[in-house]
Every structure is written in structure tokens, then in C-alpha cells.
Design an enzyme around this catalytic site. Sequence first.
Site, PDB file in Angstrom:
ATOM      1  N   ASN A 116       0.824  -1.210   0.000  1.00  0.00           N
ATOM      2  CA  ASN A 116       0.000   0.000   0.000  1.00  0.00           C
ATOM      3  C   ASN A 116       0.855   1.255   0.000  1.00  0.00           C
ATOM      4  O   ASN A 116       0.598   2.211  -0.747  1.00  0.00           O
ATOM      5  CB  ASN A 116      -0.924   0.008   1.216  1.00  0.00           C
ATOM      6  CG  ASN A 116      -2.323  -0.484   0.888  1.00  0.00           C
ATOM      7  OD1 ASN A 116      -2.728  -0.501  -0.273  1.00  0.00           O
ATOM      8  ND2 ASN A 116      -3.054  -0.897   1.888  1.00  0.00           N
ATOM      9  N   HIS A 121      -3.097   2.848  -2.482  1.00  0.00           N
ATOM     10  CA  HIS A 121      -4.247   2.065  -2.030  1.00  0.00           C
ATOM     11  C   HIS A 121      -5.017   1.438  -3.185  1.00  0.00           C
ATOM     12  O   HIS A 121      -5.653   0.393  -3.006  1.00  0.00           O
ATOM     13  CB  HIS A 121      -5.174   2.945  -1.189  1.00  0.00           C
ATOM     14  CG  HIS A 121      -4.596   3.290   0.149  1.00  0.00           C
ATOM     15  ND1 HIS A 121      -4.575   2.402   1.200  1.00  0.00           N
ATOM     16  CD2 HIS A 121      -3.995   4.420   0.608  1.00  0.00           C
ATOM     17  CE1 HIS A 121      -3.999   2.954   2.251  1.00  0.00           C
ATOM     18  NE2 HIS A 121      -3.638   4.185   1.911  1.00  0.00           N
ATOM     19  N   GLU A 151      -6.290  -6.918   5.315  1.00  0.00           N
ATOM     20  CA  GLU A 151      -5.801  -7.929   4.376  1.00  0.00           C
ATOM     21  C   GLU A 151      -5.988  -9.340   4.910  1.00  0.00           C
ATOM     22  O   GLU A 151      -5.391 -10.286   4.403  1.00  0.00           O
ATOM     23  CB  GLU A 151      -4.309  -7.686   4.073  1.00  0.00           C
ATOM     24  CG  GLU A 151      -3.354  -7.991   5.206  1.00  0.00           C
ATOM     25  CD  GLU A 151      -3.208  -6.867   6.218  1.00  0.00           C
ATOM     26  OE1 GLU A 151      -2.215  -6.876   6.950  1.00  0.00           O
ATOM     27  OE2 GLU A 151      -4.088  -5.975   6.270  1.00  0.00           O
TER      28      GLU A 151
END
Length: 237
Positions: A116, A121, A151
Amino acid sequence: MSVLRQSTLIMFLALVGADLLTTIFYGIFFSDRYLLDIVLTSIIVLLVGYPLAHFFLGQNTRLRAMAVELDRVARLDDLTGLCNRRTFFRECEAAKAADERGAFLYVDVDHFKKLNDRFGHAAGDTVLREMGEIIACCVRGSDVAARLGGEEFGIYLADADLVTALAIAERIRRRLAHTGLGVCLDGVPVTISVGVAVRESGQSLQELMARADENLYAAKEQGRDRIVSDHPRKRAA
């Protein structure tokens, strides 16, 4: 049936009913004006009733579509299409109550925060969507899969032993490694760590998940991109 067809059917029935009542009424009292009034009645029913029927049936169709969408949003994770956390626990408890056997997979995308931070993102969301598709393809119809947060993914395998659980976990890991989309981001591979636990008699879902979480932590400690179960704690080939 479409709104147009429903409206037409309602108007046909309304016309039949109105004309039948007109026929009965004028047959008794005003037979000399029957033909004119039957035509006028039909025109009034069509001009007034058809737009109203179409409007209200359309509203009803839209409300039903909204109800379906609200139900979908309440049950599923928007990003991955898997169950959300609330639905997952509800369905797992139902599956667990109906089955003495079962296993749980705790799946975590390795180094997701770094992905990220480095690629943004949007790239992270792409990886999560890909994970959702892979998991959905690899689990069985009786299994319950969800994005539990960030995640992390959870999969409850109903009526599964350790061999079955390891096979499904490895299928997910290998499929991610061989997927064209998101296999690497500027050379950075996307891998997963998986903790596997098999349910023991009388064990609660929370206890089962806690054991799988311990094995997930062990998988990360051992270098990630691997599957760790209770026995033996080693990478699945």
C-alpha cells in the site's frame, strides 16, 4: 414479468371488470345508452388506470431491487464479494452446529502495508479483489469465506480434515502465485501466509480461530509465503 407487461395485464383485467359491470348496470337501467357508455368506460379506465398502474408497479419493482441490494450490502464485503465479518460468524456457527468436523484457514496477504505504501491504495484494493476471486474459486460450496478486516481472510471448511484443509490452502497459495493480474507490482511478488487449524470435538469457533491465528503467526515467523498447521508445522509442498 416486466412492469409494462404487468401494467398491461392489470389494465386488461380492469377493462374486463369495468365493461362487465357496465353491461350489467346498463342492461337493467339504460340499455339504449349501452354502446356509448361502454366505450367511455373503457377510455376512462385506460387514460386514468394505465399510468397509475405503471407508476405503482415501477415503484414496487424499484423497492424490491433496493431491498435486494441492501441485503447484499449487509451480507457481503463490497471490495472482495466475500462474506463480511458479521455474516461470516453467523454462517459459521450454523455450519459448525450441523457438523462435528471442520477446519479453519486464516489467510493474510504478506507485507500488505508495504504494498500500500509503495504502490498506493488502488493497487492494494486490486490485490484484495484478486484474493477474493481466488478464494471464491478455490473453496467448496459448503465452505464459508470472508474478508475479516484489512488484508485478513477467514475460511471455515465444513466437514473437512487436515488433508482437505491443507489442499485448499495450498490451492489458494499456488493460484495467487500463478495469477497474471497482480502477480507482481514492479517486480514485487504478492504472497500469502496461512494458518490452519482442525476443529476438535466441542471446540468453539473462537477457540478454533485462535489456534489458526497462532499458526498464521508461526507462518510469518518462518518467513511467510507458507502454510502452517497444527501437525506438522511445516510448509505444504
